[in-house]
Each structure stands twice: as structure tokens, then as C-alpha cells.
Design a protein around this motif. Structure first.
Motif, mmCIF file in Angstrom:
data_model
loop_
_atom_site.group_PDB
_atom_site.id
_atom_site.type_symbol
_atom_site.label_atom_id
_atom_site.label_comp_id
_atom_site.label_asym_id
_atom_site.label_seq_id
_atom_site.Cartn_x
_atom_site.Cartn_y
_atom_site.Cartn_z
ATOM 1 N N ASP A 1 -7.857 -3.346 9.152
ATOM 2 C CA ASP A 1 -7.071 -3.505 7.923
ATOM 3 C C ASP A 1 -7.865 -3.058 6.697
ATOM 4 O O ASP A 1 -7.341 -2.406 5.797
ATOM 5 C CB ASP A 1 -6.640 -4.963 7.753
ATOM 6 N N THR A 2 -9.152 -3.457 6.665
ATOM 7 C CA THR A 2 -9.996 -3.055 5.539
ATOM 8 C C THR A 2 -10.108 -1.541 5.470
ATOM 9 O O THR A 2 -10.018 -0.936 4.397
ATOM 10 C CB THR A 2 -11.395 -3.683 5.684
ATOM 11 N N ALA A 3 -10.297 -0.917 6.627
ATOM 12 C CA ALA A 3 -10.422 0.541 6.672
ATOM 13 C C ALA A 3 -9.148 1.210 6.168
ATOM 14 O O ALA A 3 -9.198 2.184 5.412
ATOM 15 C CB ALA A 3 -10.737 0.994 8.099
ATOM 16 N N PHE A 4 -7.983 0.690 6.573
ATOM 17 C CA PHE A 4 -6.721 1.283 6.125
ATOM 18 C C PHE A 4 -6.524 1.110 4.619
ATOM 19 O O PHE A 4 -6.028 2.012 3.932
ATOM 20 C CB PHE A 4 -5.534 0.671 6.879
ATOM 21 N N ARG A 5 -6.922 -0.046 4.095
ATOM 22 C CA ARG A 5 -6.792 -0.260 2.645
ATOM 23 C C ARG A 5 -7.663 0.740 1.881
ATOM 24 O O ARG A 5 -7.250 1.299 0.865
ATOM 25 C CB ARG A 5 -7.170 -1.695 2.280
ATOM 26 N N ARG A 6 -8.894 0.920 2.377
ATOM 27 C CA ARG A 6 -9.784 1.880 1.715
ATOM 28 C C ARG A 6 -9.233 3.306 1.839
ATOM 29 O O ARG A 6 -9.334 4.100 0.900
ATOM 30 C CB ARG A 6 -11.189 1.800 2.312
ATOM 31 N N PHE A 7 -8.667 3.607 3.002
ATOM 32 C CA PHE A 7 -8.102 4.944 3.204
ATOM 33 C C PHE A 7 -6.913 5.158 2.274
ATOM 34 O O PHE A 7 -6.716 6.245 1.723
ATOM 35 C CB PHE A 7 -7.697 5.127 4.664
ATOM 36 N N ASP A 8 -6.122 4.118 2.067
ATOM 37 C CA ASP A 8 -4.990 4.205 1.149
ATOM 38 C C ASP A 8 -5.480 4.482 -0.264
ATOM 39 O O ASP A 8 -4.910 5.307 -0.985
ATOM 40 C CB ASP A 8 -4.197 2.891 1.182
ATOM 41 N N GLY A 9 -6.564 3.781 -0.669
ATOM 42 C CA GLY A 9 -7.136 4.038 -1.991
ATOM 43 C C GLY A 9 -7.641 5.461 -2.120
ATOM 44 O O GLY A 9 -7.483 6.104 -3.170
ATOM 45 N N PHE A 10 -8.233 5.957 -1.055
ATOM 46 C CA PHE A 10 -8.721 7.338 -1.034
ATOM 47 C C PHE A 10 -7.547 8.310 -1.199
ATOM 48 O O PHE A 10 -7.614 9.266 -1.976
ATOM 49 C CB PHE A 10 -9.459 7.579 0.281
ATOM 50 N N MET A 11 -6.450 8.054 -0.459
ATOM 51 C CA MET A 11 -5.290 8.945 -0.531
ATOM 52 C C MET A 11 -4.694 8.947 -1.942
ATOM 53 O O MET A 11 -4.296 9.998 -2.459
ATOM 54 C CB MET A 11 -4.229 8.488 0.477
ATOM 55 N N ARG A 12 -4.627 7.780 -2.562
ATOM 56 C CA ARG A 12 -4.046 7.681 -3.904
ATOM 57 C C ARG A 12 -4.878 8.463 -4.932
ATOM 58 O O ARG A 12 -4.351 8.931 -5.937
ATOM 59 C CB ARG A 12 -3.960 6.219 -4.336
ATOM 60 N N ALA A 13 -6.191 8.549 -4.675
ATOM 61 C CA ALA A 13 -7.080 9.213 -5.636
ATOM 62 C C ALA A 13 -7.075 10.725 -5.503
ATOM 63 O O ALA A 13 -7.589 11.427 -6.373
ATOM 64 C CB ALA A 13 -8.515 8.692 -5.457
ATOM 65 N N GLY A 39 -14.312 2.393 7.423
ATOM 66 C CA GLY A 39 -14.384 1.178 8.216
ATOM 67 C C GLY A 39 -15.679 0.409 8.093
ATOM 68 O O GLY A 39 -15.713 -0.797 8.336
ATOM 69 N N SER A 40 -16.770 1.088 7.704
ATOM 70 C CA SER A 40 -18.054 0.373 7.771
ATOM 71 C C SER A 40 -18.970 0.558 6.578
ATOM 72 O O SER A 40 -20.004 -0.091 6.502
ATOM 73 C CB SER A 40 -18.813 0.807 9.034
#
Length: 446
Positions: A1-13, A39-40
Motif C-alpha cells: 500500500d505504501t509503495a502504491f501511494r508513493r507511486f501515485d504521488g510520482f505519477m501526479r508529479a 517500496g523500500s
């Protein structure tokens, strides 16, 4: 879940028009890397989300190969700077270049193709290259307004982790500034620079030093280069921002506290007129090789360690710097022995504590077992500190530590699992603090 949230932030940027999924489809290994980072490695994930163009560097040939040495870095940065002429554009380019290099070093560390010692040296090379190229640009801009003064100008001296080449991905820059007062110049105090807005020497060099600090810390559209810490300058925060070399040496020989000389064991001139840098290095050597009262030196070092322990409890074993038996204890051992014996054995003066401990062993000022133990512990703390900065941030909460992160930390420490790593850390901290007490002659727990 943490990895997906970070990936979502990356996509938005991501800027509009970037075809990220086509890019990932064409480069499957890039998705593996992004997954690892998201993820890490929160610090790298934040870097990537803020500066998505870092992916361009990943796709460059040689990204996972050994990071170039400082000379090659400097040539690469100089080449890129040659394409822009505006100072603000040059500053933005330097920020992008620095983030690219820091990201590359962090990824190599994350992937296990580098280690803490190598990363510390590489990150210091990045800072050296940036300051080396930024400094003359700042000087040029300043001279266009205020003109020049006689002599060889201002020099930048690194202390702290930059001075000893042990930087982490979150390190700030400990800097001091020294300027040349030419011999035979009459009326130096009443002299002014020859520009449209002339300044007296003290104001001139103070403002020039502040210009460099501002350039290093200014927030651009591509972030900022570094935070800068000036507290190690003569007289600390109350002292002048820049000092003439002769007053600097006089202060150090006549007024400075022992802790200031301890800090100078890491001092390294990094920018300015090369011959003047050599004179600064010679001055530093004279300061560090004066004969000292061994008992007063010992008491000063022990008292300073006690004061630091009161300010920073260092109760967690993960506080690698302040925990008893951690980096501060090792640094203080090396600095104490260098200052005590530097007069008779100037060859032991080394900016990096591991090098200093090895040099002290070579002249029999440290026994084999203690030297091996201290160097091993120093290497372990550095390895773990570098990895913690990537994987966790500043502080470790074991209750929130995810199993993959714990496993990666154990691997970083050369241990089969996390429990073995913790046992090793506790044993080494106890042994190093015991060495500190024996070498510094501390009879009771401090």
C-alpha cells in the motif's frame, strides 16, 4: 500500500505529455527499479516524485556502473554549464545535476552494488564538484558589482562530513571562509574594492561568503543544492562570517577552545586560489601540531563528550551518532589521539577517522585489537547510517519497521537476520565505549 501511494504521488508529479507507461513497457527493468524505490526507499521515492526527470538518468548508459571520480564529475558539470550563461539558469542546472548524481549514488547503495564508505566518498565528490564550479560563478557576479581587492581573494574550507569525505544523502555542508591579506599592503583596513559599489575588505569578504551560502541554499524550481552550517567558524555564531588567514591562525593558536581544534582535524580547503589553499592547509597543520598539555586535552575532550551526552541522550542503539559507543565516541578517540600526538607524529593527522586510526596504529599509538575494533565499528555505523537515511529517514522505530526493511538492514550489516544485527550492534557499542573510557582515562561511567 505504501509503495502504491508513493507511486501515485510520482505519477501526479509527472509533467503532462510524459508517456510513462510506454516508457515502462519499453524498459521493464525500469519498473523493477521504481518498485524497489517506492517500496523500500522513502527518501529516493520523495526525490523521484519531486524530480521525475531523474528517470532520464536511469536510462542513460552506465547509470549502474561505478560513479565517476571527482575529476570526471567536474568535467561533466563544466561541460553542461557551458550551454547556459544566465546565473539563475546555471544554478538550476547545478541543482538538477546534483540531484541526478545523488539519486544514482542512492540507487547503487539500495541495490547493494555500493557501500556506505564508497557512497560517502562519492557524495563528497559531488559536493566538491558543485562548490568548485559554483564558487567562481558567484565571485564573477559579485565582482561585476563591487570590483576586486588586492590579493588572492576568498577560499572555502570544508569541515564536518564534507571535510572528512563521509557525507550521507542528507548531510549539510559545514563551511568556513578564509581570505588573503596580502603582505606589504598599507592601509588594508581603509582600503576599498575598485568596483562601482566599493566595499571595505571585511564587508567585501563577508558579503561574498554570504552570496555563496545563498546560492547553495536558494530554492530554485529544481530544489536547492544543500543546507549550510556555519557554526564551526571562529567564535561560532557570534564570529565573523569570513576571516583573514593571519587573524584566523592567531585566534586558533591563542583563543580557540579544544573542541574547535577537534573540528579542524577534518578541515579541508576545497575552493579558491590553489596556492592560497596550500597556505591554508599549512596553517591548519601548524595549528594541529602544537605541543599540548596532555591532561588538559584529556579533560577537555571528556567534558565535551559529557556535555554532548546531556544535550543528546542517544538512548536508542539506532542513534549511530550520539549513542554511547557510536560515531561521536570513535571520532573523539581519533581526534584526541591526533591532537595529543600530532606534535611528535604529524603523519597521524588524517581528516577521515578511519584513516587516522590506521595511521595511529602504524606508529604504535593504538594497539592492534583496539584499532581493528574501532575501524570495524566505524564501518558498520557508516554502512547502517547510509542505509537508514534511504530506507527509513532520520529515526528508526523498530515497532514500525517492516520485515523487508529489517532484512535489508541485516544484509547491510553483514548479518543473517535482524536479531543477529542488533546483537552485533549492542556488542560493538559496548566495546567501543569501553575503548573510549580506557583511552581517555575515564574511571567511572560518564
Amino acid at each position: 500500500d505504501t509503495a502504491f501511494r508513493r507511486f501515485d504521488g510520482f505519477m501526479r508529479a509527472l509533467p503532462a505529455g510524459v508517456q510513462i507507461f510506454s516508457l515502462l513497457h519499453s524498459n521493464p527493468e525500469l519498473l523493477d527499479l521504481i518498485a524497489d524505490v517506492m517500496g523500500s526507499a522513502p527518501l529516493l521515492a520523495d526525490h523521484l516524485s519531486r524530480y521525475p526527470m531523474l528517470l532520464d538518468g536511469v536510462l542513460t548508459a552506465g547509470f549502474f556502473e561505478k560513479v565517476p571520480e571527482r575529476g570526471a564529475m567536474t568535467r561533466d558539470l563544466k561541460r553542461q554549464l557551458s550551454f547556459v550563461s544566465d546565473f539563475q539558469d546555471q544554478l538550476s542546472l547545478m541543482c538538477r545535476w546534483t540531484k541526478d548524481r545523488q539519486f544514482q549514488i542512492g540507487v547503487r547503495l539500495l541495490k547493494g552494488v555500493s557501500n556506505g564508505n564508497i557512497a560517502g566518498s562519492e557524495l563528497s565528490d559531488v559536493a566538491d564538484a558543485v562548490i568548485g564550479e559554483l564558487f567562481p560563478l558567484v565571485v564573477g557576479e559579485f565582482e561585476r558589482q563591487h570590483g576586486k581587492l588586492p590579493g588572492r581573494g576568498l577560499a572555502v574550507v570544508a569541515l564536518g562530513k564534507l571535510g572528512s569525505r563521509e557525507m550521507t544523502v542528507t548531510s549539510d555542508l559545514d563551511l568556513i571562509f578564509v581570505y588573503d591579506i596580502p603582505e606589504g599592503i598599507e592601509g588594508w583596513d581603509t582600503l576599498h574594492s575598485d568596483g562601482a559599489r566599493p566595499l571595505a575588505p571585511i564587508q567585501y569578504y563577508a558579503r561574498l561568503a554570504q552570496r555563496l551560502i545563498t546560492a547553495l541554499t536558494a530554492m530554485t524550481g529544481d530544489g536547492k543544492l544543500y543546507d549550510v552550517d556555519m557554526r564551526l567558524r571562529p567564535s561560532g555564531n557570534s564570529g565573523p562570517i569570513a576571516s583573514g588567514l593571519q587573524p584566523f591562525e592567531r585566534y586558533q593558536l591563542q583563543e580557540a577552545w579544544t573542541w574547535e581544534h577537534m573540528a579542524l582535524t577534518r578541515a579541508r580547503p576545497i575552493a579558491g586560489d590553489e596556492k592560497f589553499q596550500g597556505e591554508i592547509a599549512a596553517s591548519l597543520k601548524r595549528i594541529l601540531t602544537i605541543a599540548r598539555d596532555p591532561e588538559k586535552l584529556r579533560q577537555d575532550v571528556v567534558e565535551m563528550r559529557d556535555r554532548m551526552a546531556q544535550q543528546h541522550r542517544g538512548e536508542s542503539i539506532w542513534d549511530f551518532k550520539h549513542h554511547r559507543g557510536g560515531l561521536v565516541d570513535i571520532d573523539f578517540i581519533a581526534q584526541y589521539l591526533m591532537l595529543r600526538h600530532g606534535h611528535e607524529h604529524p603523519q597521524v593527522l588524517r581528516r577521515n577517522p578511519a584513516d587516522a586510526l590506521t595511521a595511529l596504529l602504524a606508529v604504535k599509538l593504538l594497539d592492534d585489537q583496539a584499532a581493528d575494533r574501532l575501524v570495524f565499528a566505524l564501518t558498520l555505523w557508516r554502512q547502517l547510517q547510509q542505509m537508514i537515511r534511504l530506507l527509513v529517514g532520520e529515526a528508526v522505530d523498530e515497532a514500525k519497521l517492516r520485515p523487508p526493511t529489517a532484512k535489508q538492514l541485516a544484509k547491510c550489516g553483514g548479518c543473517p537476520d535482524f536479531s543477529v544485527l542488533k546483537a552485533l550492534m549492542q556488542d560493538m557499542a559496548f566495546a567501543v565505549h569501553n575503548d573510549f573510557r580506557q583511552i581517555l582515562g575515564v574511571k567511572t561511567e560518564t
